[in-house]
Motif scaffolding. Structure first.
Motif, PDB file in Angstrom:
ATOM      1  N   SER A  52       0.910  -1.166  -0.030  1.00  0.00           N
ATOM      2  CA  SER A  52       0.022  -0.078   0.142  1.00  0.00           C
ATOM      3  C   SER A  52       0.825   1.199   0.198  1.00  0.00           C
ATOM      4  CB  SER A  52      -0.877  -0.028   1.194  1.00  0.00           C
ATOM      5  OG  SER A  52      -0.280   0.199   2.415  1.00  0.00           O
ATOM      6  N   ALA A  53       0.475   2.154  -0.602  1.00  0.00           N
ATOM      7  CA  ALA A  53       1.153   3.579  -0.456  1.00  0.00           C
ATOM      8  C   ALA A  53       0.999   4.281   0.609  1.00  0.00           C
ATOM      9  CB  ALA A  53       0.518   4.540  -1.543  1.00  0.00           C
ATOM     10  N   SER A  54       2.199   4.734   1.112  1.00  0.00           N
ATOM     11  CA  SER A  54       2.383   5.428   2.285  1.00  0.00           C
ATOM     12  C   SER A  54       1.593   6.759   2.264  1.00  0.00           C
ATOM     13  CB  SER A  54       3.807   5.671   2.604  1.00  0.00           C
ATOM     14  OG  SER A  54       4.560   6.471   1.777  1.00  0.00           O
ATOM     15  N   PRO A  55       1.086   7.404   3.322  1.00  0.00           N
ATOM     16  CA  PRO A  55       0.538   8.574   3.219  1.00  0.00           C
ATOM     17  C   PRO A  55       1.421   9.672   2.952  1.00  0.00           C
ATOM     18  CG  PRO A  55       0.824   7.947   5.496  1.00  0.00           C
ATOM     19  CD  PRO A  55       1.125   6.765   4.665  1.00  0.00           C
ATOM     20  N   PRO A  56       0.875  10.566   2.330  1.00  0.00           N
ATOM     21  CA  PRO A  56       1.699  11.809   1.893  1.00  0.00           C
ATOM     22  C   PRO A  56       2.173  12.509   3.071  1.00  0.00           C
ATOM     23  CG  PRO A  56      -0.421  12.352   1.257  1.00  0.00           C
ATOM     24  CD  PRO A  56      -0.651  10.982   1.946  1.00  0.00           C
ATOM     25  N   PRO A  57       3.662  13.196   2.851  1.00  0.00           N
ATOM     26  CA  PRO A  57       4.371  14.018   4.076  1.00  0.00           C
ATOM     27  C   PRO A  57       3.456  15.230   4.381  1.00  0.00           C
ATOM     28  CG  PRO A  57       5.483  14.122   2.033  1.00  0.00           C
ATOM     29  CD  PRO A  57       4.457  13.128   1.812  1.00  0.00           C
ATOM     30  N   ASP A  58       3.662  15.332   5.742  1.00  0.00           N
ATOM     31  CA  ASP A  58       2.794  16.722   6.011  1.00  0.00           C
ATOM     32  C   ASP A  58       2.905  17.863   5.202  1.00  0.00           C
ATOM     33  OD1 ASP A  58       1.906  15.255   8.285  1.00  0.00           O
ATOM     34  OD2 ASP A  58       3.400  16.213   9.751  1.00  0.00           O
ATOM     35  N   TRP A  59       4.105  18.086   4.484  1.00  0.00           N
ATOM     36  CA  TRP A  59       4.245  19.441   3.639  1.00  0.00           C
ATOM     37  C   TRP A  59       3.340  19.264   2.452  1.00  0.00           C
ATOM     38  CZ3 TRP A  59       5.845  18.962  -1.394  1.00  0.00           C
ATOM     39  CH2 TRP A  59       6.406  17.871  -1.791  1.00  0.00           C
ATOM     40  N   VAL A  60       3.089  17.970   1.904  1.00  0.00           N
ATOM     41  CA  VAL A  60       2.261  17.917   0.818  1.00  0.00           C
ATOM     42  C   VAL A  60       0.762  18.009   1.261  1.00  0.00           C
ATOM     43  CG1 VAL A  60       1.289  16.144  -0.834  1.00  0.00           C
ATOM     44  CG2 VAL A  60       3.708  16.312  -0.459  1.00  0.00           C
ATOM     45  N   LEU A  61       0.363  17.765   2.443  1.00  0.00           N
ATOM     46  CA  LEU A  61      -1.004  17.838   2.935  1.00  0.00           C
ATOM     47  C   LEU A  61      -1.178  19.143   3.254  1.00  0.00           C
ATOM     48  CD1 LEU A  61      -1.071  14.903   5.611  1.00  0.00           C
ATOM     49  CD2 LEU A  61      -2.188  14.883   3.131  1.00  0.00           C
ATOM     50  N   ALA A  62      -0.198  20.040   3.702  1.00  0.00           N
ATOM     51  CA  ALA A  62      -0.310  21.569   3.955  1.00  0.00           C
ATOM     52  C   ALA A  62      -0.466  22.285   2.522  1.00  0.00           C
ATOM     53  CB  ALA A  62       0.816  22.119   4.434  1.00  0.00           C
ATOM     54  N   ARG A  63       0.091  21.800   1.515  1.00  0.00           N
ATOM     55  CA  ARG A  63      -0.036  22.280   0.148  1.00  0.00           C
ATOM     56  C   ARG A  63      -1.419  21.957  -0.498  1.00  0.00           C
ATOM     57  NH1 ARG A  63      -0.054  26.140  -3.277  1.00  0.00           N
ATOM     58  NH2 ARG A  63       0.984  26.038  -5.083  1.00  0.00           N
ATOM     59  N   ARG A  64      -1.954  20.827  -0.371  1.00  0.00           N
ATOM     60  CA  ARG A  64      -3.215  20.559  -0.870  1.00  0.00           C
ATOM     61  C   ARG A  64      -4.087  21.246  -0.079  1.00  0.00           C
ATOM     62  NH1 ARG A  64      -5.329  14.741   1.017  1.00  0.00           N
ATOM     63  NH2 ARG A  64      -3.412  13.932  -0.082  1.00  0.00           N
TER      64      ARG A  64
END
Length: 78
Positions: free
Chosen positions: A3-15
Motif C-alpha cells: 500500500s502507498a504510504s500517506p503523503p508527508p505533512d508538507w504535501v498535505l499542507a500544500r493540498r
C-alpha cells in the motif's frame, strides 16, 4: 502489492492551500459549490473535499474546476 504510504505533512499542507485558493476564487466569482459542481460535471461532495484539502484532485478535475470558475488553471494552484 504494497500500500502507498500517506503523503508527508508538507504535501498535505500544500493540498489545503490549493483547496483554499479554489474556494477563494469560487467565492470571488460569486459561485456556489453546487453551481461549480454542476458546471464542472463532478459531484458536490468532491468539491467540498477538494476545498477542505481532504481530497487530492486529478489534473482533469482541476481543469474542469478552472473552467467552471472561469479562471486560468494556473490560478488554482498558484
Amino acid at each position: 502489492m504494497p500500500s502507498a504510504s500517506p503523503p508527508p505533512d508538507w504535501v498535505l499542507a500544500r493540498r489545503r492551500q490549493v483547496g483554499e485558493q479554489i474556494r477563494a476564487l469560487r467565492l470571488d466569482a460569486n459561485l456556489t459549490q453546487e453551481t461549480v459542481s454542476l458546471t464542472a460535471g463532478i459531484d458536490r461532495p468532491s468539491v467540498v473535499r477538494i476545498e477542505q484539502g481532504q481530497q487530492s484532485p486529478t489534473l482533469d478535475t482541476l481543469i474542469r474546476l478552472a473552467e467552471a470558475i472561469g479562471v486560468p488553471l494556473r490560478d488554482l494552484v498558484g
